[in-house]
Design a protein around this motif. Structure first.
Motif, PDB file in Angstrom:
ATOM      1  N   ASP A 271      33.584  40.271  49.263  1.00 48.63           N
ATOM      2  CA  ASP A 271      33.358  41.719  49.106  1.00 48.63           C
ATOM      3  C   ASP A 271      34.329  42.382  48.122  1.00 48.63           C
ATOM      4  O   ASP A 271      34.000  43.384  47.513  1.00 48.63           O
ATOM      5  N   TYR A 272      35.534  41.845  48.003  1.00 47.86           N
ATOM      6  CA  TYR A 272      36.553  42.536  47.202  1.00 47.86           C
ATOM      7  C   TYR A 272      36.925  41.839  45.902  1.00 47.86           C
ATOM      8  O   TYR A 272      37.668  42.398  45.093  1.00 47.86           O
ATOM      9  N   CYS A 273      36.451  40.604  45.708  1.00 50.01           N
ATOM     10  CA  CYS A 273      36.878  39.855  44.511  1.00 50.01           C
ATOM     11  C   CYS A 273      35.646  39.299  43.791  1.00 50.01           C
ATOM     12  O   CYS A 273      34.654  38.982  44.426  1.00 50.01           O
ATOM     13  N   PRO A 274      35.717  39.133  42.480  1.00 50.47           N
ATOM     14  CA  PRO A 274      34.570  38.611  41.730  1.00 50.47           C
ATOM     15  C   PRO A 274      34.365  37.113  41.996  1.00 50.47           C
ATOM     16  O   PRO A 274      35.280  36.449  42.492  1.00 50.47           O
ATOM     17  N   PRO A 275      33.187  36.587  41.647  1.00 52.43           N
ATOM     18  CA  PRO A 275      32.875  35.187  41.969  1.00 52.43           C
ATOM     19  C   PRO A 275      33.788  34.161  41.293  1.00 52.43           C
ATOM     20  O   PRO A 275      34.132  33.149  41.907  1.00 52.43           O
ATOM     21  N   ILE A 279      36.974  30.429  44.629  1.00 52.02           N
ATOM     22  CA  ILE A 279      37.390  29.153  45.251  1.00 52.02           C
ATOM     23  C   ILE A 279      38.914  29.041  45.293  1.00 52.02           C
ATOM     24  O   ILE A 279      39.497  28.558  46.262  1.00 52.02           O
ATOM     25  N   VAL A 280      39.544  29.540  44.230  1.00 48.37           N
ATOM     26  CA  VAL A 280      41.009  29.513  44.185  1.00 48.37           C
ATOM     27  C   VAL A 280      41.580  30.448  45.267  1.00 48.37           C
ATOM     28  O   VAL A 280      42.553  30.117  45.949  1.00 48.37           O
ATOM     29  N   LEU A 281      40.928  31.578  45.443  1.00 44.17           N
ATOM     30  CA  LEU A 281      41.370  32.518  46.487  1.00 44.17           C
ATOM     31  C   LEU A 281      41.193  31.910  47.890  1.00 44.17           C
ATOM     32  O   LEU A 281      42.069  32.044  48.749  1.00 44.17           O
ATOM     33  N   TYR A 282      40.079  31.233  48.105  1.00 45.00           N
ATOM     34  CA  TYR A 282      39.890  30.552  49.401  1.00 45.00           C
ATOM     35  C   TYR A 282      41.035  29.573  49.657  1.00 45.00           C
ATOM     36  O   TYR A 282      41.623  29.530  50.723  1.00 45.00           O
ATOM     37  N   ARG A 283      41.276  28.756  48.631  1.00 44.51           N
ATOM     38  CA  ARG A 283      42.251  27.675  48.823  1.00 44.51           C
ATOM     39  C   ARG A 283      43.672  28.232  48.982  1.00 44.51           C
ATOM     40  O   ARG A 283      44.499  27.664  49.681  1.00 44.51           O
ATOM     41  N   ARG A 284      43.950  29.365  48.353  1.00 45.24           N
ATOM     42  CA  ARG A 284      45.266  30.002  48.557  1.00 45.24           C
ATOM     43  C   ARG A 284      45.396  30.498  50.001  1.00 45.24           C
ATOM     44  O   ARG A 284      46.457  30.350  50.620  1.00 45.24           O
ATOM     45  N   MET A 285      44.311  31.039  50.522  1.00 43.69           N
ATOM     46  CA  MET A 285      44.353  31.485  51.921  1.00 43.69           C
ATOM     47  C   MET A 285      44.527  30.281  52.858  1.00 43.69           C
ATOM     48  O   MET A 285      45.263  30.347  53.834  1.00 43.69           O
ATOM     49  N   MET A 286      43.861  29.198  52.533  1.00 46.51           N
ATOM     50  CA  MET A 286      44.016  27.980  53.351  1.00 46.51           C
ATOM     51  C   MET A 286      45.490  27.556  53.389  1.00 46.51           C
ATOM     52  O   MET A 286      46.009  27.171  54.437  1.00 46.51           O
ATOM     53  N   ASN A 287      46.149  27.621  52.242  1.00 43.63           N
ATOM     54  CA  ASN A 287      47.556  27.209  52.198  1.00 43.63           C
ATOM     55  C   ASN A 287      48.443  28.110  53.050  1.00 43.63           C
ATOM     56  O   ASN A 287      49.378  27.633  53.701  1.00 43.63           O
ATOM     57  N   LYS A 369      28.441  30.475  39.858  1.00 45.81           N
ATOM     58  CA  LYS A 369      27.764  29.373  39.146  1.00 45.81           C
ATOM     59  C   LYS A 369      28.788  28.624  38.295  1.00 45.81           C
ATOM     60  O   LYS A 369      28.782  27.412  38.205  1.00 45.81           O
ATOM     61  N   ASN A 370      29.659  29.391  37.664  1.00 47.88           N
ATOM     62  CA  ASN A 370      30.700  28.785  36.835  1.00 47.88           C
ATOM     63  C   ASN A 370      32.077  29.234  37.315  1.00 47.88           C
ATOM     64  O   ASN A 370      32.644  30.178  36.783  1.00 47.88           O
ATOM     65  N   PRO A 371      32.620  28.541  38.311  1.00 52.89           N
ATOM     66  CA  PRO A 371      33.933  28.949  38.808  1.00 52.89           C
ATOM     67  C   PRO A 371      34.992  28.818  37.714  1.00 52.89           C
ATOM     68  O   PRO A 371      34.887  27.940  36.854  1.00 52.89           O
ATOM     69  N   GLU A 372      35.971  29.672  37.762  1.00 56.83           N
ATOM     70  CA  GLU A 372      37.034  29.615  36.758  1.00 56.83           C
ATOM     71  C   GLU A 372      37.799  28.311  36.849  1.00 56.83           C
ATOM     72  O   GLU A 372      38.222  27.907  37.930  1.00 56.83           O
ATOM     73  N   THR A 373      37.985  27.693  35.683  1.00 53.90           N
ATOM     74  CA  THR A 373      38.727  26.430  35.697  1.00 53.90           C
ATOM     75  C   THR A 373      40.178  26.640  35.278  1.00 53.90           C
ATOM     76  O   THR A 373      41.005  25.765  35.461  1.00 53.90           O
ATOM     77  N   ARG A 374      40.462  27.816  34.685  1.00 52.14           N
ATOM     78  CA  ARG A 374      41.849  28.078  34.272  1.00 52.14           C
ATOM     79  C   ARG A 374      42.297  29.417  34.826  1.00 52.14           C
ATOM     80  O   ARG A 374      42.458  30.385  34.079  1.00 52.14           O
ATOM     81  N   ARG A 379      46.440  37.376  37.471  1.00 61.93           N
ATOM     82  CA  ARG A 379      45.115  37.958  37.734  1.00 61.93           C
ATOM     83  C   ARG A 379      44.668  37.691  39.174  1.00 61.93           C
ATOM     84  O   ARG A 379      44.117  38.557  39.840  1.00 61.93           O
ATOM     85  N   VAL A 380      44.924  36.477  39.633  1.00 66.16           N
ATOM     86  CA  VAL A 380      44.545  36.129  41.007  1.00 66.16           C
ATOM     87  C   VAL A 380      45.316  37.010  41.994  1.00 66.16           C
ATOM     88  O   VAL A 380      44.765  37.519  42.977  1.00 66.16           O
ATOM     89  N   GLN A 381      46.591  37.232  41.710  1.00 66.91           N
ATOM     90  CA  GLN A 381      47.404  38.077  42.596  1.00 66.91           C
ATOM     91  C   GLN A 381      46.880  39.517  42.622  1.00 66.91           C
ATOM     92  O   GLN A 381      46.928  40.186  43.647  1.00 66.91           O
ATOM     93  N   LYS A 382      46.366  39.941  41.487  1.00 66.27           N
ATOM     94  CA  LYS A 382      45.816  41.299  41.422  1.00 66.27           C
ATOM     95  C   LYS A 382      44.602  41.421  42.350  1.00 66.27           C
ATOM     96  O   LYS A 382      44.481  42.357  43.136  1.00 66.27           O
ATOM     97  N   TRP A 383      43.713  40.457  42.303  1.00 64.31           N
ATOM     98  CA  TRP A 383      42.551  40.488  43.212  1.00 64.31           C
ATOM     99  C   TRP A 383      43.010  40.413  44.663  1.00 64.31           C
ATOM    100  O   TRP A 383      42.476  41.104  45.533  1.00 64.31           O
TER     101      TRP A 383
END
Ligand code: ATP
Ligand code: MG
Length: 415
Positions: A271-275, A279-287, A369-374, A379-383
């Protein structure tokens, strides 16, 4: 690695002993006795539910007297981290005359199990060694004597010292001789409990169970954490995770699984972050959740099944951004491995058939469809600053279901 033949033990009267050998090379002084004790304790725990097995510590080996099924005992022992190989051994007199008789009986039993038609000559060798160097015959002379006796008694045999179909191993000990036909390879490494505890992030895929297993063979007891997104993902996919943890407890005496509810976190990220970076945001939360559970468990590291470049989320850039969210040391035993190598190990250790059962992992939910690879950390912290991170983490930690599996799980279908 299955026993090639079915030697009928009754021909040698006494119940056999199991010998589990370990490597001494890296073991010195106090370490060695701790390692031995750990391996002996693990062996006893794993064997206990399956019959009467008495575990004793010998020189660079465990000796297990069994009233239970020796084949089953050997299959359990050869799976244990720390065990280099296992033999089902008959203890027989070491004096030449009765020793020769026992060897002939042993070979007769082996040939009977083989059910040969006698059309083809079968090759064998005798491998003799002396633990007690005071024995009157040299190893070579003993092997030559026993080989000649075997050839004199049975037709259809020939000696082949390099590629025999069957080896008669004879070890001269202090008071008796050990007679056996096989050394069944184990994983080697260190006994579980020799290293500090770790927490493995377990998905239902092929990689993470292999990563956990590799850390077990380096002596680490492994606790598991799985993130599950009910109701987006069906309850039944949890069954697979439980099966993996239960299965892996054949390699470690105690397996604990936490299943954390991840749906709210994923919805918030959706709901709050772009597509792109999801996946990186999920995995950061997992950590972050893993850090909390690791602290609770006294686990010293997080283990993942990441392999460099295997999927979009596993570029070095993404791995670094994901790791940034963890306080713990993150270990990735598969980082330099290719998929085929990992699959080979998964098959060897038996997790592969469970891992390939169809399931959906929560990481694929609401994915771009095309997750960020880099991804870039700033930017991730901003989201992430838009998310109630602490509340979401607390919800996962508090809502986690815990299940324990003992060492007693042993399915009949040992491969
Ligand atoms: P695997 O074969 O282990 O599923 P993968 O190649 O599918 O790995 P990813 O899905 O990117 O790779 O996951 C990388 C790692 O993140 C996994 O190996 C695992 O350690 C962890 N992970 C992924 N999903 C989950 C989950 N649902 N629960 C716990 N850990 C997970
Ligand atoms: Mg996966």
């Amino acid at each position: 690695m299955r026993r090639p033949t079915n030697v009928p033990y009754h021909t040698l009267h006494m119940p056999p002993t199991l010998i589990a050998r370990y490597s001494e090379i890296t073991l010195k002084g106090r370490n060695r006795s701790q390692f031995e004790k750990q391996l002996a304790d693990n062996a006893a725990l794993h064997l206990k539910p399956h019959g009467i097995y008495k575990v004793k510590r010998g020189r660079a080996q465990l000796r297990v007297e069994c009233e239970g099924d020796p084949e089953l005992g050997a299959a359990i022992l050869r799976g244990l981290p720390g065990v280099v190989n296992v033999s089902i051994v008959h203890m027989v007199p070491r004096e030449l005359e009765p020793l020769t008789q026992a060897v002939l009986e042993f070979v007769a039993g082996w040939l009977a199990g083989l059910g040969t038609s006698g059309e083809r000559r079968i090759s064998f060798k005798v491998a003799a060694s002396r633990k007690d160097k005071r024995y009157p015959l040299s190893s070579m002379d003993l092997a030559a004597h026993l080989g000649a006796e075997i050839l004199g008694r049975f037709d259809g045999l020939k000696v082949d010292l390099t590629h025999p179909e069957f080896t008669v191993w004879v070890e001269i000990w202090e008071r008796s001789a050990a007679l056996f036909g096989e050394k069944i390879a184990g994983p080697g490494g260190l006994a579980v409990g020799s290293s500090a505890k770790m927490l493995c992030l377990l998905s239902g895929g092929i990689d993470s169970p292999v990563a956990a297993y590799m850390m077990m063979t380096r002596g680490a007891p492994v606790v598991f954490l799985h993130f599950h997104s009910f109701p987006f993902i069906g309850e039944q996919s949890k069954e697979k995770i439980h099966d993996l943890v239960r299965f892996l407890s054949r390699y470690q005496p105690h397996g604990r699984l936490y299943v954390a509810p991840f749906a709210k976190t994923q919805e918030a990220i959706r709901d709050y972050c772009p597509p792109g970076p999801r996946i990186v945001l999920y995995r950061r939360m997992m950590n972050r959740v893993a850090d909390r559970i690791a602290a609770k468990e006294g686990a010293q590291a997080i283990v993942t099944g990441e392999a460099l470049g295997q999927v979009a989320s596993q570029t070095l850039e993404n791995i670094r951004v994901i790791e940034d969210a963890a306080e713990s040391t993150v270990l990735r035993p598969l980082i330099g491995m290719g998929k085929q190598q990992i699959i080979t190990i998964a098959r060897q250790i038996g997790t592969y058939p469970i891992s390939i059962r169809p399931f959906q992992d929560c990481c694929t939910l609401f994915q771009a469809k095309n997750p960020e690879t880099r991804s870039r950390l700033d930017r991730v912290q901003k989201w992430e600053s838009r998310l109630p991170v602490d509340d979401l983490v607390a919800e996962c930690v508090d809502g986690a279901e815990m299940t324990d599996y003992g060492a007693d799980y042993y399915p009949a279908e040992w491969e």
